[in-house]
Design an enzyme around this catalytic site. Structure first.
Site, PDB file in Angstrom:
ATOM      1  N   ARG A  50       0.851  -1.197   0.000  1.00  0.00           N
ATOM      2  CA  ARG A  50       0.000   0.000   0.000  1.00  0.00           C
ATOM      3  C   ARG A  50       0.884   1.244   0.000  1.00  0.00           C
ATOM      4  O   ARG A  50       0.643   2.220  -0.686  1.00  0.00           O
ATOM      5  CB  ARG A  50      -0.955   0.024   1.191  1.00  0.00           C
ATOM      6  CG  ARG A  50      -1.696   1.336   1.217  1.00  0.00           C
ATOM      7  CD  ARG A  50      -2.784   1.558   2.259  1.00  0.00           C
ATOM      8  NE  ARG A  50      -2.919   0.642   3.328  1.00  0.00           N
ATOM      9  CZ  ARG A  50      -2.218   0.711   4.495  1.00  0.00           C
ATOM     10  NH1 ARG A  50      -1.311   1.661   4.689  1.00  0.00           N
ATOM     11  NH2 ARG A  50      -2.435  -0.172   5.422  1.00  0.00           N
ATOM     12  N   TYR A  68     -14.801  17.710 -16.322  1.00  0.00           N
ATOM     13  CA  TYR A  68     -15.239  16.308 -16.349  1.00  0.00           C
ATOM     14  C   TYR A  68     -16.349  16.123 -15.299  1.00  0.00           C
ATOM     15  O   TYR A  68     -16.224  16.591 -14.160  1.00  0.00           O
ATOM     16  CB  TYR A  68     -14.021  15.428 -16.037  1.00  0.00           C
ATOM     17  CG  TYR A  68     -14.320  13.952 -15.988  1.00  0.00           C
ATOM     18  CD1 TYR A  68     -14.571  13.234 -17.150  1.00  0.00           C
ATOM     19  CD2 TYR A  68     -14.340  13.279 -14.776  1.00  0.00           C
ATOM     20  CE1 TYR A  68     -14.839  11.888 -17.100  1.00  0.00           C
ATOM     21  CE2 TYR A  68     -14.601  11.925 -14.717  1.00  0.00           C
ATOM     22  CZ  TYR A  68     -14.853  11.232 -15.887  1.00  0.00           C
ATOM     23  OH  TYR A  68     -15.119   9.893 -15.836  1.00  0.00           O
ATOM     24  N   LYS A  85      -6.957   6.346 -19.704  1.00  0.00           N
ATOM     25  CA  LYS A  85      -7.152   6.845 -21.056  1.00  0.00           C
ATOM     26  C   LYS A  85      -5.874   6.639 -21.871  1.00  0.00           C
ATOM     27  O   LYS A  85      -5.466   5.510 -22.089  1.00  0.00           O
ATOM     28  CB  LYS A  85      -7.617   8.300 -20.992  1.00  0.00           C
ATOM     29  CG  LYS A  85      -8.714   8.570 -19.923  1.00  0.00           C
ATOM     30  CD  LYS A  85     -10.030   7.897 -20.189  1.00  0.00           C
ATOM     31  CE  LYS A  85     -10.992   7.924 -19.010  1.00  0.00           C
ATOM     32  NZ  LYS A  85     -11.288   9.224 -18.436  1.00  0.00           N
TER      33      LYS A  85
HETATM   34  C1  LIG Z   1     -11.828   9.732 -17.183  1.00  0.00           C
HETATM   35  C2  LIG Z   1     -11.439  11.061 -16.655  1.00  0.00           C
HETATM   36  C3  LIG Z   1     -11.295  11.291 -15.276  1.00  0.00           C
HETATM   37  C4  LIG Z   1     -11.600  10.245 -14.244  1.00  0.00           C
HETATM   38  O1  LIG Z   1     -10.739   9.186 -14.322  1.00  0.00           O
HETATM   39  P1  LIG Z   1     -11.129   7.658 -13.911  1.00  0.00           P
HETATM   40  O2  LIG Z   1      -9.890   6.917 -14.222  1.00  0.00           O
HETATM   41  O3  LIG Z   1     -12.316   7.282 -14.718  1.00  0.00           O
HETATM   42  O4  LIG Z   1     -11.450   7.699 -12.431  1.00  0.00           O
HETATM   43  C5  LIG Z   1     -10.872  12.557 -14.875  1.00  0.00           C
HETATM   44  N1  LIG Z   1     -10.632  13.533 -15.761  1.00  0.00           N
HETATM   45  C6  LIG Z   1     -10.780  13.357 -17.084  1.00  0.00           C
HETATM   46  C7  LIG Z   1     -10.501  14.485 -18.019  1.00  0.00           C
HETATM   47  C8  LIG Z   1     -11.191  12.115 -17.576  1.00  0.00           C
HETATM   48  O5  LIG Z   1     -11.349  11.943 -18.903  1.00  0.00           O
END
Ligand SMILES: *Cc1c(COP(=O)(O)O)cnc(C)c1O
Length: 401
Positions: free
Chosen positions: A51, A103, A200
């Site tokens: 952790r 977001y 992403k």
């Molecule tokens: C997807 C996204 C998030 C959140 O991320 P997760 O990995 O889904 O928790 C935050 N900011 C942006 C711009 C995103 O596209």
């Protein structure tokens, strides 16, 4: 690779490769362990419990810190956890300035925490210099920026906001998820923190949910790592291994994806069914000049408005064969999303209208498929979008993902 400066492509492809493993492993091993043996009473190998720290996760953190030009990074279990980790650094009675078109999950987090009295948050059009100056008069502790924004790809001047924030003693956090360090390095433009949903582009294969915070300052990176251990939001070693595997090919992936996106943007704006295309690579996009200055490319996200609105959008998404109807972005495969019924379904009609998000708006995350196949798919869906059919079902409404 320590000591001398290394080209970012080399960092991405090779940071930690063939790095003294006892069997000579070229790929850095996955340390799938929760705990580490103490070599002797009162001493550790440098690791005691995963952790707090894990070698696989640390290698991903080191790689991302180098790519973003930061002093250190913390890998979290999601992008939301990364944003919340930055919020954990706020002093009592803090004031936070966030983008009005941030977001949806970020907005939900800021609103939920401020409703509980953790801090106060204001949602500002950060492209409006007057609105920004008025917000800064309230002496925020933190300014949060997202650029390009979702789904209209508005571009915000990071260096200008960094200077304004610094002048009032505020820290600047930039959510760099939409471009990745391949195309934008906010710390070099004055940001104190860079936030990623590694889900992403960094992972890039739509098979891991994860996040990261990169800090410009070493003491701040330490403090973030401390908090991540206190609250237990650090990411799983397996996820870090997968994400690092994705980072290896970040630069060529993003280069090819944005080349596809540019071709698609040019195609879409010639189509009679399309009212507008939002892509910073098009010279008539509002943020084009700024994007040229602060980015190394225009990215692979774009959106466009169908003239015939919601019904046409429904027929369009029902007709694509390569573009999958799904949320998320940044993977090797192309996705199409309908913001009003998907990513932005929690916004009411007023808020959608203020944000300029129409019922005919579609967002594309452009992948690595052949350009000609992607364009043929869009051409087929556009043709289907203007063929009249039965009545539309009631739209979905719900929480942001
Ligand atoms: C997807 C996204 C998030 C959140 O991320 P997760 O990995 O889904 O928790 C935050 N900011 C942006 C711009 C995103 O596209």
């Amino acid at each position: 690779m320590d000591g001398k400066p290394v080209h970012p492509h080399t960092v991405a492809a090779a940071n930690g490769v063939a790095d003294g493993d006892r069997f000579g492993a070229v790929a850095p091993p996955l340390y799938l362990t929760s705990t580490f043996a103490f070599p002797a009473y009162g001493t550790t190998s440098g690791y005691d419990y995963s952790r707090a720290a894990n070698p696989t996760r640390d290698l991903l953190a080191d790689t991302l810190a180098k790519l973003e030009g930061g002093a250190g990074a913390v890998i979290t279990c999601s992008g939301m956890a990364a944003i919340d980790l930055v919020l954990s650094r706020l002093p009592r009675d803090a004031f936070v300035v966030a983008p009005h078109d941030c977001y949806a999950g970020t907005r939900r987090l800021l609103q939920a925490r401020s409703a509980r009295g953790s801090f106060e948050a204001a949602f500002i059009d950060q492209g409006d210099a007057g609105a920004m100056s008025r917000a800064l008069e309230h002496v925020p502790s933190l300014v949060l920026v997202e650029t390009p924004s979702n789904p209209l790809m508005r571009i915000v001047d990071i260096a200008a906001i960094a200077a304004q924030a610094k002048a009032v003693g505020a820290r600047l956090a930039v959510d760099n998820t939409f471009l990745s360090p391949a195309l934008q390095q906010p710390i070099r433009l004055g940001a104190d923190y860079v936030i990623h949903s590694t889900t992403k582009y960094l992972n890039g294969h739509s098979d891991v949910v994860g996040g990261a915070v990169i800090a410009a300052d070493a003491a701040e990176a330490e403090a973030l790592a401390h908090w991540a251990n206190v609250t237990g939001v650090t990411g799983a070693p397996f996820d870090a291994y997968m994400t690092l595997r994705g980072v290896r090919s970040l630069f060529p992936r993003v280069a090819q994806q944005q080349a596809n996106a540019m071709a698609i943007a040019r195609f879409l704006r010639e189509q009679p069914q399309v009212a507008r295309v939002y892509y910073p690579g098009l010279p008539d996009h509002r943020g084009h000049d700024l994007a040229v200055r602060q980015q190394q490319g225009f990215g692979a996200m774009l959106s466009f408005e169908l003239r015939e609105g919601a019904a046409a959008a429904r027929r369009f998404v029902g007709a694509t064969r390569i573009f999958t109807l799904a949320e998320s972005l940044g993977g090797v495969e192309s996705l199409v999303a309908h913001p009003v019924t998907m990513t932005h379904a929690s916004m009411d009609a007023d808020a959608l209208a203020r944000a300029g998000i129409g019922a005919g708006l579609l967002r594309l995350s452009v992948g690595l498929e052949a350009e000609e196949d992607l364009i043929a798919d869009l051409a087929g869906a556009l043709a289907a979008s203007s063929r009249a059919d039965g009545p539309a079902p009631a739209p979905l409404k719900g929480e942001p993902c």
